[in-house]
Design a protein around this motif. Structure first.
Motif, PDB file in Angstrom:
ATOM      1  N   HIS A 402       0.865  -1.181   0.000  1.00  0.00           N
ATOM      2  CA  HIS A 402       0.000   0.000   0.000  1.00  0.00           C
ATOM      3  C   HIS A 402       0.899   1.227   0.000  1.00  0.00           C
ATOM      4  N   ALA A 403       1.048   1.835  -1.163  1.00  0.00           N
ATOM      5  CA  ALA A 403       1.977   2.964  -1.266  1.00  0.00           C
ATOM      6  C   ALA A 403       1.720   3.719  -2.551  1.00  0.00           C
ATOM      7  N   LEU A 404       2.235   4.945  -2.607  1.00  0.00           N
ATOM      8  CA  LEU A 404       2.264   5.695  -3.859  1.00  0.00           C
ATOM      9  C   LEU A 404       3.304   5.089  -4.778  1.00  0.00           C
ATOM     10  N   ALA A 405       2.944   4.926  -6.036  1.00  0.00           N
ATOM     11  CA  ALA A 405       3.876   4.315  -6.978  1.00  0.00           C
ATOM     12  C   ALA A 405       5.166   5.125  -7.091  1.00  0.00           C
ATOM     13  N   THR A 406       5.052   6.442  -7.114  1.00  0.00           N
ATOM     14  CA  THR A 406       6.253   7.266  -7.268  1.00  0.00           C
ATOM     15  C   THR A 406       7.196   7.108  -6.071  1.00  0.00           C
ATOM     16  N   ASP A 407       6.627   7.041  -4.854  1.00  0.00           N
ATOM     17  CA  ASP A 407       7.465   6.843  -3.669  1.00  0.00           C
ATOM     18  C   ASP A 407       8.113   5.468  -3.672  1.00  0.00           C
ATOM     19  N   TRP A 408       7.343   4.482  -4.063  1.00  0.00           N
ATOM     20  CA  TRP A 408       7.869   3.106  -4.059  1.00  0.00           C
ATOM     21  C   TRP A 408       9.025   2.978  -5.040  1.00  0.00           C
ATOM     22  N   ILE A 409       8.862   3.506  -6.222  1.00  0.00           N
ATOM     23  CA  ILE A 409       9.932   3.420  -7.227  1.00  0.00           C
ATOM     24  C   ILE A 409      11.187   4.116  -6.722  1.00  0.00           C
ATOM     25  N   ARG A 410      10.996   5.247  -6.081  1.00  0.00           N
ATOM     26  CA  ARG A 410      12.154   6.043  -5.644  1.00  0.00           C
ATOM     27  C   ARG A 410      12.888   5.385  -4.479  1.00  0.00           C
ATOM     28  N   HIS A 411      12.150   4.837  -3.504  1.00  0.00           N
ATOM     29  CA  HIS A 411      12.784   4.418  -2.259  1.00  0.00           C
ATOM     30  C   HIS A 411      12.954   2.903  -2.121  1.00  0.00           C
ATOM     31  N   GLN A 412      12.124   2.090  -2.832  1.00  0.00           N
ATOM     32  CA  GLN A 412      12.146   0.646  -2.602  1.00  0.00           C
ATOM     33  C   GLN A 412      12.738  -0.150  -3.761  1.00  0.00           C
ATOM     34  N   CYS A 413      12.593   0.354  -4.978  1.00  0.00           N
ATOM     35  CA  CYS A 413      13.076  -0.412  -6.137  1.00  0.00           C
ATOM     36  C   CYS A 413      14.594  -0.280  -6.269  1.00  0.00           C
ATOM     37  N   LYS A 414      15.218  -1.411  -6.587  1.00  0.00           N
ATOM     38  CA  LYS A 414      16.654  -1.447  -6.835  1.00  0.00           C
ATOM     39  C   LYS A 414      16.920  -2.269  -8.085  1.00  0.00           C
ATOM     40  N   PRO A 415      17.959  -1.916  -8.844  1.00  0.00           N
ATOM     41  CA  PRO A 415      18.272  -2.701 -10.040  1.00  0.00           C
ATOM     42  C   PRO A 415      18.447  -4.183  -9.709  1.00  0.00           C
ATOM     43  N   GLY A 416      17.893  -5.037 -10.551  1.00  0.00           N
ATOM     44  CA  GLY A 416      17.997  -6.471 -10.354  1.00  0.00           C
ATOM     45  C   GLY A 416      16.873  -7.072  -9.545  1.00  0.00           C
ATOM     46  N   THR A 417      16.004  -6.237  -8.941  1.00  0.00           N
ATOM     47  CA  THR A 417      14.911  -6.763  -8.130  1.00  0.00           C
ATOM     48  C   THR A 417      13.830  -7.395  -8.997  1.00  0.00           C
ATOM     49  N   TYR A 418      13.552  -6.774 -10.137  1.00  0.00           N
ATOM     50  CA  TYR A 418      12.446  -7.232 -10.976  1.00  0.00           C
ATOM     51  C   TYR A 418      12.919  -7.549 -12.387  1.00  0.00           C
ATOM     52  N   ASP A 419      12.218  -8.521 -12.997  1.00  0.00           N
ATOM     53  CA  ASP A 419      12.430  -8.818 -14.407  1.00  0.00           C
ATOM     54  C   ASP A 419      11.568  -7.934 -15.290  1.00  0.00           C
ATOM     55  N   LEU A 420      10.459  -7.455 -14.732  1.00  0.00           N
ATOM     56  CA  LEU A 420       9.520  -6.653 -15.509  1.00  0.00           C
ATOM     57  C   LEU A 420       8.732  -5.756 -14.560  1.00  0.00           C
ATOM     58  N   VAL A 421       8.539  -4.510 -14.965  1.00  0.00           N
ATOM     59  CA  VAL A 421       7.654  -3.595 -14.254  1.00  0.00           C
ATOM     60  C   VAL A 421       6.517  -3.228 -15.204  1.00  0.00           C
ATOM     61  N   VAL A 422       5.284  -3.450 -14.748  1.00  0.00           N
ATOM     62  CA  VAL A 422       4.100  -3.144 -15.549  1.00  0.00           C
ATOM     63  C   VAL A 422       3.370  -1.978 -14.887  1.00  0.00           C
ATOM     64  N   ASP A 423       3.283  -0.879 -15.581  1.00  0.00           N
ATOM     65  CA  ASP A 423       2.615   0.318 -15.074  1.00  0.00           C
ATOM     66  C   ASP A 423       1.203   0.375 -15.631  1.00  0.00           C
ATOM     67  N   CYS A 424       0.220   0.109 -14.771  1.00  0.00           N
ATOM     68  CA  CYS A 424      -1.178   0.184 -15.167  1.00  0.00           C
ATOM     69  C   CYS A 424      -1.892   1.352 -14.487  1.00  0.00           C
ATOM     70  N   THR A 425      -1.138   2.316 -13.974  1.00  0.00           N
ATOM     71  CA  THR A 425      -1.764   3.455 -13.300  1.00  0.00           C
ATOM     72  C   THR A 425      -2.386   4.419 -14.282  1.00  0.00           C
ATOM     73  N   GLY A 426      -1.836   4.515 -15.474  1.00  0.00           N
ATOM     74  CA  GLY A 426      -2.296   5.513 -16.430  1.00  0.00           C
ATOM     75  C   GLY A 426      -1.934   6.928 -16.036  1.00  0.00           C
ATOM     76  N   GLU A 427      -1.007   7.090 -15.083  1.00  0.00           N
ATOM     77  CA  GLU A 427      -0.675   8.412 -14.552  1.00  0.00           C
ATOM     78  C   GLU A 427       0.618   8.937 -15.160  1.00  0.00           C
TER      79      GLU A 427
END
Length: 577
Positions: A402-427
């Motif tokens: 439960h978080a804002l997508a922009t905050d999550w990308i900035r503070h939680q995502c790190k290279p190598g964590t995911y194989d794919l990111v799918v953005d369905c926010t439309g924002e």
């Protein structure tokens, strides 16, 4: 005036033609049965056939009240089930003739074809090798009939259902068993769940909502059978001694079922042996002797329902693709009316780990177009969606945030964590942050931006390889197929509460389109960045009641139900980015 004649129905005309033929020319080989079942049969006839192995047999042929929608039926004595192939437990012969539209005009031809199949079967079944081959080719179907027919010794509890999560076996392998007994159900278990190795069957049952009743633990033993092992009714164990001999032979005399039970009888009340040939499972419940040295142990054959991912998600077909997807971790941003069905489609396609992120709670106004429903009102979208997927899709790991997508990308995502990111926010803000922080937060993973145009008139998926970015100026108009008024939403009397009217039938088309493109990228079938669009017809745009200007990519089709798929290269849409 004479009463007007009542016209016969197509069924009555077809039945009359069969009766006229079999009571006439067919009387040389068929005798009318005087007391057919009036609830089901229109008429039936008996045939006397002589078999080279089983002697004289009386066979019944009959037509049902919905003939020719249902082809003519043949019934043997039910004692021939599991003696000859293609005979059901009630004696019905599976002749393989399917209804044909022409049967209404030529019903006798349908009966003749069934009689030809019967003649061929009767001749072939005199050959023991043919019989054994037919049983082996459809061994699982006959095994199910064997389990239904089996008359366990008095005192053997049995089971209502057995679910097994199979994994690859290198040889005989021990496993674990969970049995569930409902209140006052002391003998017969309602459900058994078995797993290989140390995997916990109770945890699996809890996850999928199967753990109903009192839990009793037991032991399981998985024994691979070679492909050359005959598995036909005559070879199926019916006693513990026979099961012991089969298992010992399969294990090169290194394993004893009796000793396995003796070694574990203090810790378990029930035992299960699962024989595995290829990927097909055959189960035996084994119960120790009720009275030691006075009675014998009891075995009960049970059908196995496999619930592992290989079977549940792929039916053992295309496993190379499934196993590749099982290794993938995907982050999905936005669990709204588009993101939620995309998430479910990715899960059911076999993605191994799915992280769901959304900041919103589910509202009642979304029941018409969202996977979630009334039971989820007031709950977190991501949380309830994750719960749904864990419960419904075997094997997947799902985490909700439960978080804002922009905050999550900035503070939680790190290279190598995911194989794919799918953005369905439309924002726009999310697309921009994914571009600005691509190297810092995502590294070389694939990125897919998916959104819909107003009224679900079109949907788009922009697939970006690691070398490409969504342009920083957010040029969505280069992708969209129409020019829209500044605000096309319906506005209830609430702040920021506007919406576009569309339903689940609309958005799930878009979700299927998006998921198909995302999976193609995840599978490595798409190696270049591209823009994919699903575009509804010009006739659909004309029904919207707003001053929209469809562009040249909107197909000039008169039907409002039609749509087209378009694929463009990244360079064609964005130039050099």
């Amino acid at each position: 005036m004479p009463e007007q004649a009542v016209a016969l129905t197509p069924f009555e005309r077809a039945a009359a033609a069969i009766e006229a033929w079999l009571d006439g020319a067919g009387a040389t080989f068929a005798t009318r049965t005087r007391q057919p079942d009036p609830r089901r049969k229109v008429a039936s006839w008996d045939l006397e056939l002589r078999h080279a192995v089983h002697g004289r047999q009386r066979v019944s042929i009959y037509i049902t009240r919905d003939f020719p929608a249902t082809p003519p039926q043949v019934r043997f004595d039910k004692s021939l089930c599991l003696v000859l192939p293609h005979i059901e437990e009630d004696g019905r012969f599976c002749h393989g003739v399917e209804a044909d539209p022409q049967d209404y005009d030529e019903p006798v031809d349908a009966m003749v074809e069934v009689l030809k199949r019967l003649e061929t079967f009767w001749s072939d079944s005199a050959d023991p090798a043919w019989v054994a081959g037919e049983f082996q080719d459809e061994s699982l179907s006959y095994w199910l009939r064997f389990c239904l027919q089996y008359k366990p010794t008095r005192g053997a509890p049995g089971v209502s259902g057995l679910r097994v999560a199979l994994t690859d076996l290198d040889g005989p392998t021990k496993g674990r068993l969970a049995a569930y007994f409902k209140k006052d159900q002391k003998a017969r278990s309602d459900l058994l769940v078995a797993t290989v190795g140390e995997a916990d069957p109770h945890g699996l049952a809890v996850r999928h909502g199967w753990a109903v009743g009192t839990l009793v633990r037991g032991n399981a033993l998985f024994v691979p059978l070679s492909a050359a092992q005959s598995w036909v009714p005559g070879s199926w164990p019916r006693t513990l001694r026979q099961l012991e001999d089969l298992v010992a032979s399969a294990a090169d005399q290194t394993l004893s079922v009796a000793k396995w039970i003796e070694d574990n009888k203090e810790d378990a009340r029930c035992f299960l042996v699962v024989l595995v040939q290829g990927r097909t499972c055959y189960g035996y419940l084994v119960y120790p002797a009720p009275v030691v040295r006075l009675t014998s142990p009891i075995i009960v054959p049970v059908p196995v329902d496999r619930v592992d991912t290989d079977w549940a998600l792929a039916r053992d077909h295309g496993l190379d693709v499934l196993h590749l997807r099982r290794k993938k971790r995907v982050l999905l941003l936005g669990c709204g009316s588009l993101g939620a069905p995309v998430a479910e489609l990715l899960a059911r396609a076999g993605v191994g780990e799915l992280h769901l992120l959304d900041k919103e709670f589910f509202g009642s106004e979304n029941c018409a177009r969202h996977l979630l429903g009334a039971s989820d009102i007031g709950d977190l979208k991501s949380g309830d969606l994750a719960t749904r997927l864990r419960r419904q899709v075997p094997g997947i790991t799902v985490k909700a945030f439960h978080a804002l997508a922009t905050d999550w990308i900035r503070h939680q995502c790190k290279p190598g964590t995911y194989d794919l990111v799918v953005d369905c926010t439309g924002e726009s803000a999310v697309r921009t942050v994914l571009t600005r922080l691509r190297e810092h937060s995502l590294g070389k993973c694939l990125v897919a931006h998916a959104w819909m145009e107003p009224f679900c008139a079109a949907a788009h998926v922009v697939l970006l390889q690691h070398c490409d970015r969504w342009p920083a100026d957010d040029p969505r108009e280069k992708v969209n197929v129409a020019e829209w008024p500044e605000d096309t939403r319906v506005h209830p009397p609430a702040c920021n509460a506007g919406f576009h009217p569309y339903g689940a039938a609309d958005v799930w088309q878009a979700a299927g389109f998006a998921a198909e493109r995302v999976l193609a990228a995840l599978d490595g079938k798409v190696t270049a960045s591209m823009v994919c669009s699903w575009v509804r017809s010009a006739a659909f745009f004309q029904t919207l009641g707003v001053s929209v200007q469809p562009g040249p990519r909107v197909p000039a089709i008169d039907s409002g139900m039609d749509a087209v798929h378009l694929t463009r290269t990244y360079e064609d849409v964005f130039g050099d980015g």
